[in-house]
Design a protein around this motif. Structure first.
Motif, PDB file in Angstrom:
ATOM      1  N   LEU A   1      16.124  -7.938  39.201  1.00  0.00           N
ATOM      2  CA  LEU A   1      16.315  -8.619  37.914  1.00  0.00           C
ATOM      3  C   LEU A   1      17.676  -9.307  37.860  1.00  0.00           C
ATOM      4  N   ILE A   2      18.736  -8.549  37.650  1.00  0.00           N
ATOM      5  CA  ILE A   2      20.078  -9.124  37.597  1.00  0.00           C
ATOM      6  C   ILE A   2      20.674  -9.091  38.999  1.00  0.00           C
TER       7      ILE A   2
ATOM      8  N   GLY B   1      18.356  -5.798  31.535  1.00  0.00           N
ATOM      9  CA  GLY B   1      18.815  -7.166  31.322  1.00  0.00           C
ATOM     10  C   GLY B   1      19.844  -7.292  30.213  1.00  0.00           C
ATOM     11  N   LYS B   2      20.609  -6.241  29.972  1.00  0.00           N
ATOM     12  CA  LYS B   2      21.584  -6.236  28.881  1.00  0.00           C
ATOM     13  C   LYS B   2      23.008  -6.323  29.415  1.00  0.00           C
ATOM     14  N   ASN B   3      23.208  -7.229  30.361  1.00  0.00           N
ATOM     15  CA  ASN B   3      24.517  -7.293  31.005  1.00  0.00           C
ATOM     16  C   ASN B   3      25.614  -7.779  30.062  1.00  0.00           C
TER      17      ASN B   3
END
Length: 242
Positions: A66-67, A180-182
């Motif tokens: 994802l990231i 996905g909460k970077n």
């Protein structure tokens, strides 16, 4: 696979990062490569990293889906180090942009993140972590570096510290990167920085150049600094002078 589920250990190696990069094909994501000492440890710009017995020297292999931005993994590592040390009752723990952790403004840990590509495709991210724990500090860095045992006045278990760190890294990875909460991770990272936006700092660049000014923006990959003349400079690589 969780971070630390697979640990490969050595009594001595040239570099844990180099071993991880060279053996990526057979190392699952989350693998930890740990050595009691390194004979050819290195940091940013291939600077020598003194890695004698008594310190904590290890690398983690990530194969993200994802990231995939390497700087996010630098943030996870530096936040994990800072929070683990605070949990162990160390004081004045700060992150110095972009990849060092300080106690009382002296370097106690560093993070080296390397992205490995096959052609243009990201194959893996290897995060190397070095922490001065029980090791003797070389004379040339005694003024700027410090070990955890020197701060505590007591011997510290490497196994216990490694276990705590890996659990904290896995917690942060699951909390932020998998979801996905970077951007929330960035907020957490900024909380521990040794300086903040609107502070005045001096940054040493390559070839002995220095830039002094007011910080307009901080990201893991760059600083925006406004000089007295009004010129705004973006710095992507340098050494902050505290």
């Amino acid at each position: 696979m969780m971070v630390g589920e697979n640990v490969i250990s050595f009594s001595e190696i040239d570099s844990t990062n180099r071993f991880a990069v060279d053996n990526l094909d057979r190392l699952p994501s989350g693998t930890v490569v740990w050595a009691l000492s390194q004979t050819d440890g290195y940091g940013r710009h291939k600077r020598v990293w003194h890695s004698s017995k008594g310190g904590l020297w290890f690398s983690i292999v990530f194969k993200p889906t994802l990231i995939r931005e390497p700087n996010e993994y630098t943030k996870i590592a530096s936040v994990a180090i800072a929070e683990t040390l605070l949990q162990l009752d160390f004081k004045s723990v700060r992150i110095k942009w972009p990849n060092d952790v300080l106690i009382d403004n002296r370097k106690v840990a560093g993070v080296l993140t390397e992205a490995v590509f096959t052609g243009r495709s990201l194959n893996a991210i290897v995060v190397g972590i070095g922490i001065n724990v029980n090791n003797e500090m070389p004379d040339e860095i005694k003024q700027t570096g410090i070990s955890l045992s020197a701060v505590k006045g007591d011997h510290i278990s490497l196994e216990s510290l490694l276990d705590r760190l890996l659990k904290r890294i896995e917690f942060l990875r699951k909390t932020y990167l998998i979801r996905g909460k970077n951007r929330y991770l960035t907020r957490r990272w900024k909380k521990y920085l040794a300086f903040a936006e609107n502070d005045e700092i001096t940054v040493s660049l390559h070839k002995d150049d220095k830039v002094t000014g007011i910080i307009k923006s901080i990201t893991p990959s760059s600083l925006l600094i406004e000089q007295e003349s009004g010129t705004v400079i973006e710095i992507k690589s340098g050494e902050v002078i505290l």
